[in-house]
Write a protein that holds these residues in place. Structure first.
Motif, PDB file in Angstrom:
ATOM      1  N   LEU A  45       0.834  -1.122  -0.057  1.00 53.89           N
ATOM      2  CA  LEU A  45       0.086   0.180  -0.031  1.00 53.89           C
ATOM      3  C   LEU A  45       0.921   1.111  -0.012  1.00 53.89           C
ATOM      4  CD1 LEU A  45      -2.563  -1.138   2.791  1.00 53.89           C
ATOM      5  CD2 LEU A  45      -2.637  -1.642   0.206  1.00 53.89           C
ATOM      6  N   VAL A  46       0.767   2.030  -1.040  1.00 51.69           N
ATOM      7  CA  VAL A  46       1.688   3.367  -1.405  1.00 51.69           C
ATOM      8  C   VAL A  46       0.912   4.645  -0.974  1.00 51.69           C
ATOM      9  CG1 VAL A  46       3.192   4.247  -2.878  1.00 51.69           C
ATOM     10  CG2 VAL A  46       3.161   1.650  -2.881  1.00 51.69           C
ATOM     11  N   PHE A  47       1.235   5.371  -0.101  1.00 48.97           N
ATOM     12  CA  PHE A  47       0.670   6.683   0.252  1.00 48.97           C
ATOM     13  C   PHE A  47       1.554   7.674  -0.320  1.00 48.97           C
ATOM     14  CE2 PHE A  47      -1.264   3.458   2.782  1.00 48.97           C
ATOM     15  CZ  PHE A  47      -2.562   3.737   2.931  1.00 48.97           C
ATOM     16  N   THR A  48       0.900   8.756  -1.275  1.00 48.49           N
ATOM     17  CA  THR A  48       1.718   9.664  -1.643  1.00 48.49           C
ATOM     18  C   THR A  48       0.932  11.052  -1.645  1.00 48.49           C
ATOM     19  OG1 THR A  48       3.373  10.375  -3.584  1.00 48.49           O
ATOM     20  CG2 THR A  48       1.213   9.112  -4.115  1.00 48.49           C
ATOM     21  N   SER A  49       1.578  12.151  -1.937  1.00 48.58           N
ATOM     22  CA  SER A  49       0.972  13.331  -1.891  1.00 48.58           C
ATOM     23  C   SER A  49       1.275  13.787  -3.538  1.00 48.58           C
ATOM     24  CB  SER A  49       1.380  14.455  -0.960  1.00 48.58           C
ATOM     25  OG  SER A  49       2.919  14.605  -0.943  1.00 48.58           O
ATOM     26  N   ASN A  50       2.144  13.023  -4.244  1.00 44.43           N
ATOM     27  CA  ASN A  50       2.371  13.297  -5.653  1.00 44.43           C
ATOM     28  C   ASN A  50       1.475  12.803  -6.539  1.00 44.43           C
ATOM     29  OD1 ASN A  50       3.632  13.915  -8.245  1.00 44.43           O
ATOM     30  ND2 ASN A  50       5.594  12.711  -7.421  1.00 44.43           N
ATOM     31  N   ARG A  51       0.298  13.535  -6.865  1.00 42.10           N
ATOM     32  CA  ARG A  51      -0.583  12.671  -7.766  1.00 42.10           C
ATOM     33  C   ARG A  51      -0.112  12.361  -9.151  1.00 42.10           C
ATOM     34  NH1 ARG A  51      -5.682  13.515  -5.947  1.00 42.10           N
ATOM     35  NH2 ARG A  51      -6.154  15.337  -4.705  1.00 42.10           N
ATOM     36  N   ARG A  52       1.228  12.999  -9.511  1.00 41.71           N
ATOM     37  CA  ARG A  52       1.741  12.316 -10.852  1.00 41.71           C
ATOM     38  C   ARG A  52       2.105  10.926 -10.737  1.00 41.71           C
ATOM     39  NH1 ARG A  52       1.736  13.372 -15.851  1.00 41.71           N
ATOM     40  NH2 ARG A  52       3.867  12.701 -16.354  1.00 41.71           N
ATOM     41  N   ILE A  53       2.096  10.201  -9.593  1.00 36.81           N
ATOM     42  CA  ILE A  53       2.752   9.048  -9.618  1.00 36.81           C
ATOM     43  C   ILE A  53       1.816   7.921  -9.226  1.00 36.81           C
ATOM     44  CG2 ILE A  53       5.363   9.788  -8.965  1.00 36.81           C
ATOM     45  CD1 ILE A  53       4.768   8.476  -6.079  1.00 36.81           C
ATOM     46  N   LEU A  54       0.508   8.400  -8.777  1.00 36.31           N
ATOM     47  CA  LEU A  54      -0.661   7.599  -8.320  1.00 36.31           C
ATOM     48  C   LEU A  54      -0.743   6.560  -9.490  1.00 36.31           C
ATOM     49  CD1 LEU A  54      -3.326   9.738  -6.587  1.00 36.31           C
ATOM     50  CD2 LEU A  54      -1.965   8.049  -5.774  1.00 36.31           C
ATOM     51  N   THR A  55      -0.979   7.140 -10.725  1.00 37.23           N
ATOM     52  CA  THR A  55      -1.194   6.307 -11.933  1.00 37.23           C
ATOM     53  C   THR A  55       0.115   5.436 -12.335  1.00 37.23           C
ATOM     54  OG1 THR A  55      -1.344   8.291 -13.248  1.00 37.23           O
ATOM     55  CG2 THR A  55      -3.426   7.551 -12.493  1.00 37.23           C
ATOM     56  N   GLN A  56       1.099   6.222 -12.323  1.00 35.54           N
ATOM     57  CA  GLN A  56       2.359   5.397 -12.950  1.00 35.54           C
ATOM     58  C   GLN A  56       2.543   4.097 -11.968  1.00 35.54           C
ATOM     59  OE1 GLN A  56       5.778   8.033 -12.256  1.00 35.54           O
ATOM     60  NE2 GLN A  56       5.103   9.271 -13.997  1.00 35.54           N
ATOM     61  N   LEU A  57       2.332   4.215 -10.646  1.00 36.63           N
ATOM     62  CA  LEU A  57       2.563   3.089  -9.985  1.00 36.63           C
ATOM     63  C   LEU A  57       1.716   1.769 -10.216  1.00 36.63           C
ATOM     64  CD1 LEU A  57       3.148   4.595  -6.595  1.00 36.63           C
ATOM     65  CD2 LEU A  57       5.016   3.668  -8.279  1.00 36.63           C
ATOM     66  N   ASN A  58       0.515   2.150 -11.038  1.00 39.31           N
ATOM     67  CA  ASN A  58      -0.342   1.025 -11.226  1.00 39.31           C
ATOM     68  C   ASN A  58       0.075  -0.217 -12.058  1.00 39.31           C
ATOM     69  OD1 ASN A  58      -2.866   0.795 -10.103  1.00 39.31           O
ATOM     70  ND2 ASN A  58      -3.965   0.551 -11.926  1.00 39.31           N
ATOM     71  N   LEU A  59       1.257   0.192 -12.573  1.00 40.52           N
ATOM     72  CA  LEU A  59       1.845  -0.966 -13.424  1.00 40.52           C
ATOM     73  C   LEU A  59       2.712  -1.897 -12.721  1.00 40.52           C
ATOM     74  CD1 LEU A  59       2.818  -1.908 -16.407  1.00 40.52           C
ATOM     75  CD2 LEU A  59       4.647  -0.581 -16.202  1.00 40.52           C
ATOM     76  N   LEU A  60       2.982  -1.548 -11.563  1.00 39.75           N
ATOM     77  CA  LEU A  60       3.900  -2.262 -10.430  1.00 39.75           C
ATOM     78  C   LEU A  60       3.115  -3.625  -9.636  1.00 39.75           C
ATOM     79  CD1 LEU A  60       6.160   0.184  -8.860  1.00 39.75           C
ATOM     80  CD2 LEU A  60       6.426  -0.747 -11.194  1.00 39.75           C
ATOM     81  N   TRP A  61       3.681  -4.760  -9.910  1.00 42.27           N
ATOM     82  CA  TRP A  61       2.998  -5.953  -9.441  1.00 42.27           C
ATOM     83  C   TRP A  61       2.917  -5.653  -7.703  1.00 42.27           C
ATOM     84  CZ3 TRP A  61       3.946  -9.013  -5.230  1.00 42.27           C
ATOM     85  CH2 TRP A  61       3.322 -10.209  -5.271  1.00 42.27           C
ATOM     86  N   GLY A  62       1.486  -5.932  -7.412  1.00 42.29           N
ATOM     87  CA  GLY A  62       1.069  -5.902  -6.054  1.00 42.29           C
ATOM     88  C   GLY A  62       0.653  -4.604  -5.624  1.00 42.29           C
ATOM     89  N   VAL A  63       1.107  -3.321  -6.340  1.00 38.37           N
ATOM     90  CA  VAL A  63       0.984  -2.053  -5.729  1.00 38.37           C
ATOM     91  C   VAL A  63      -0.347  -1.470  -5.841  1.00 38.37           C
ATOM     92  CG1 VAL A  63       1.925   0.304  -6.010  1.00 38.37           C
ATOM     93  CG2 VAL A  63       3.461  -1.747  -5.912  1.00 38.37           C
ATOM     94  N   LYS A  64      -0.737  -0.950  -4.815  1.00 41.04           N
ATOM     95  CA  LYS A  64      -2.016  -0.088  -4.714  1.00 41.04           C
ATOM     96  C   LYS A  64      -1.677   1.070  -4.113  1.00 41.04           C
ATOM     97  CE  LYS A  64      -5.606  -3.634  -5.148  1.00 41.04           C
ATOM     98  NZ  LYS A  64      -4.934  -3.819  -6.592  1.00 41.04           N
ATOM     99  N   ALA A  65      -1.970   2.029  -5.003  1.00 44.13           N
ATOM    100  CA  ALA A  65      -1.643   3.701  -4.746  1.00 44.13           C
ATOM    101  C   ALA A  65      -2.882   4.462  -4.107  1.00 44.13           C
ATOM    102  CB  ALA A  65      -0.688   4.384  -5.695  1.00 44.13           C
ATOM    103  N   PHE A  66      -2.606   5.283  -3.113  1.00 46.25           N
ATOM    104  CA  PHE A  66      -3.601   6.110  -2.579  1.00 46.25           C
ATOM    105  C   PHE A  66      -3.148   7.549  -2.351  1.00 46.25           C
ATOM    106  CE2 PHE A  66      -3.894   1.864  -0.811  1.00 46.25           C
ATOM    107  CZ  PHE A  66      -5.178   1.473  -1.174  1.00 46.25           C
ATOM    108  N   TYR A  67      -3.864   8.603  -2.645  1.00 44.97           N
ATOM    109  CA  TYR A  67      -3.398   9.916  -2.411  1.00 44.97           C
ATOM    110  C   TYR A  67      -3.595  10.282  -0.975  1.00 44.97           C
ATOM    111  CZ  TYR A  67      -3.071  14.811  -2.712  1.00 44.97           C
ATOM    112  OH  TYR A  67      -2.851  16.283  -2.514  1.00 44.97           O
ATOM    113  N   TYR A  68      -2.380  10.830  -0.493  1.00 43.04           N
ATOM    114  CA  TYR A  68      -2.362  11.271   1.070  1.00 43.04           C
ATOM    115  C   TYR A  68      -1.371  12.323   1.484  1.00 43.04           C
ATOM    116  CZ  TYR A  68      -2.005  10.592   5.944  1.00 43.04           C
ATOM    117  OH  TYR A  68      -1.858  10.840   7.390  1.00 43.04           O
ATOM    118  N   ASP A  69      -2.007  13.380   1.986  1.00 39.39           N
ATOM    119  CA  ASP A  69      -1.106  14.442   1.956  1.00 39.39           C
ATOM    120  C   ASP A  69      -0.928  15.271   3.259  1.00 39.39           C
ATOM    121  OD1 ASP A  69      -3.927  15.415   2.160  1.00 39.39           O
ATOM    122  OD2 ASP A  69      -3.574  17.032   0.588  1.00 39.39           O
TER     123      ASP A  69
END
Length: 480
Positions: free
Chosen positions: A401-425
């Protein structure tokens, strides 16, 4: 409970996926990345489709990624005059210069330098290797005489492969540069470069991205030439992901060598901790049939067993009759095999002491510890996405589970095995932030009371520096 599939699905856009409702159903069925094939792309169509995908991400609270795939130097013959058939022993002349309608004696070739690059005795393959010619002689200017080795129907505009020839064309053609600039203007998540042979090909594309974008757009090197397999170490140093493009690769090298090359490339990507996509003919019969063959099911399953981050569909979703059903079928294959103990993706700990050594080491130990203590999730706070790449490559059994305030990488990370990304600031103090993130993971259904979670963070939180802290906690009812 959230979807359990960890291997990602890349689906190619095309006429079969022009309606928003079809795209919605495909995302529901398990698509993680949509691929734009710039070999057959109309800019207005592409823009419309990208807007639809982004609207769906907002409506469905998803992070579906967009991959722009550049055509590269695709060699083709010209248009043929009527039905042309060539037979073994026949001679035919390939002619460059002005296009003309071809016959069994003379055929147009769109590659101007062909007579200068090719040598007597080299092979010319046409239509995915269905036709085979051997060069007899070249005039070094505009004509190449060849003998037919394997004959058949010679069709218009079919692709040409030159497995023995050292081609002088750059990997980035004029068309590719224009397409890349358009893709960058759309702020796509990934750009794939076809027919990569040398690291310089990737550096050239990187320079175009740097010139036209303030943000990093990661690059995927498509491996479909024998030179790329030989130069893989240098290529890996300059790309952010690999694609095993088995279509052209299987023509350029003997088809029986492709399975081992696939394994070799997956292992090389895992060692570099970058994602790898397996592509071409995965579920080919599902273009027209509702049922895949046993061999296709096996192929998809084996790609997961090899350690692929993602598997890709081409014609199955771009022009196929069953774009949604093929995703459902593929998802069920992935879910059934990816948790198996038979899968051994190499788990060598990091040992080269670069400036990120501490972060790499923490990610490695988080992944191995998660499996040891049966933690349900690993959470990480990241600004660049670096820790997501690292943890994903170690293939933990836990959710990532990946939490980031960088909206640009939210969708980028969707290619990575097992990764679920969430916006968090909300970066306050370490304890408050970790508790808050645990609460979100619980509310989203990734954790239950009694589960263990490993939390990674950079202290101090506000500095958004490199990860330097690992914390293990158990979810208690009072925390939620």
């Amino acid at each position: 409970m959230p979807t359990v599939k960890k291997t990602k699905i890349v689906a190619t856009l095309g006429p079969a996926t022009s309606k928003k409702e079809v795209l919605r159903s495909m995302i529901d069925a398990g698509v993680d990345v949509f691929r734009i094939n710039f070999s057959h792309a109309d800019y207005n169509d592409v823009k419309e489709r990208v807007d639809m995908i982004r609207e769906l991400n907002d409506e469905m609270d998803t992070n579906t990624s967009i991959l722009a795939d550049l055509q590269g130097p695709k060699l083709r013959v010209g248009v043929m005059a009527g039905d042309v058939v060539v037979s073994p022993g026949d001679e035919i002349t390939f002619v460059t210069g002005e296009p003309f309608e071809g016959s069994a004696e003379r055929v147009y070739m769109n590659y101007k330098e062909f007579p200068r690059d090719v040598k007597a005795g080299e092979r010319i393959l046409l239509d995915d290797g269905k036709l085979m010619f051997e060069v007899v002689k070249t005039n070094g200017n505009d004509e190449v005489l060849a003998k037919v080795i394997q004959g058949g129907p010679l069709k218009s505009k079919k692709g040409v492969n030159l497995p023995n020839t050292n081609i002088s064309l750059p990997a980035l053609t004029t068309k590719d540069i224009k397409d890349a600039e358009f893709a960058i203007s759309l702020e796509v998540d990934w750009i794939a470069l076809s027919f990569v042979r040398f690291s310089q090909d990737l550096i050239d594309l990187q320079n175009i991205i740097n010139k036209h974008s303030e943000h990093k757009i990661p690059i995927i090197a498509k491996i479909e030439k024998p030179e790329a397999v030989e130069n893989i170490d240098k290529i890996v140093a300059y790309c952010d992901g690999l694609m095993v493009a088995r279509g052209d690769l299987g023509v350029e090298v003997p088809a029986h060598e492709v399975p081992l090359i696939q394994k070799q490339l997956v292992l090389r990507a895992k060692k570099a901790r970058i994602p790898v996509i397996i592509a071409t003919q995965m579920m080919e019969t599902m273009i027209t049939s509702l049922t895949p063959t046993r061999a296709e099911v096996n192929d998809v399953a084996n790609s997961v067993m090899d350690g692929a981050d993602a598997v890709m569909l081409s014609g199955e979703t771009s022009v196929g009759n069953y774009p949604v059903q093929v995703i459902e079928k593929m998802s069920s294959i992935l879910e059934s095999v990816e948790g198996s103990d038979l899968i051994h993706v190499p788990h060598d700990p990091p040992h080269i002491r670069t400036k990120r050594f501490i972060t790499k080491s923490i990610c490695y130990h988080a992944a191995t510890m998660a499996t040891d203590i049966k933690a349900k999730a690993i959470s990480t706070l990241t600004n660049s996405g670096y820790t997501a790449f690292q943890i994903s490559a170690w293939r933990p059994s836990a959710h990532i589970l990946v939490f980031t305030s960088n909206r640009r990488i939210l969708t980028q990370l969707n290619l990575l095995w097992g990764v679920k990304a969430f916006y968090y600031d909300k970066f306050v103090s370490t304890d408050d932030t970790v508790d808050d993130v645990n609460r979100i993971a619980f509310n989203k259904g990734f954790l239950q009371v009694g589960d263990m979670i490993i939390s990674l963070a950079a202290m101090p939180i506000k500095a958004k520096g490199m990860v330097n802290t690992l914390r293990v906690s158990e979810i208690e009812s009072g925390d939620i």
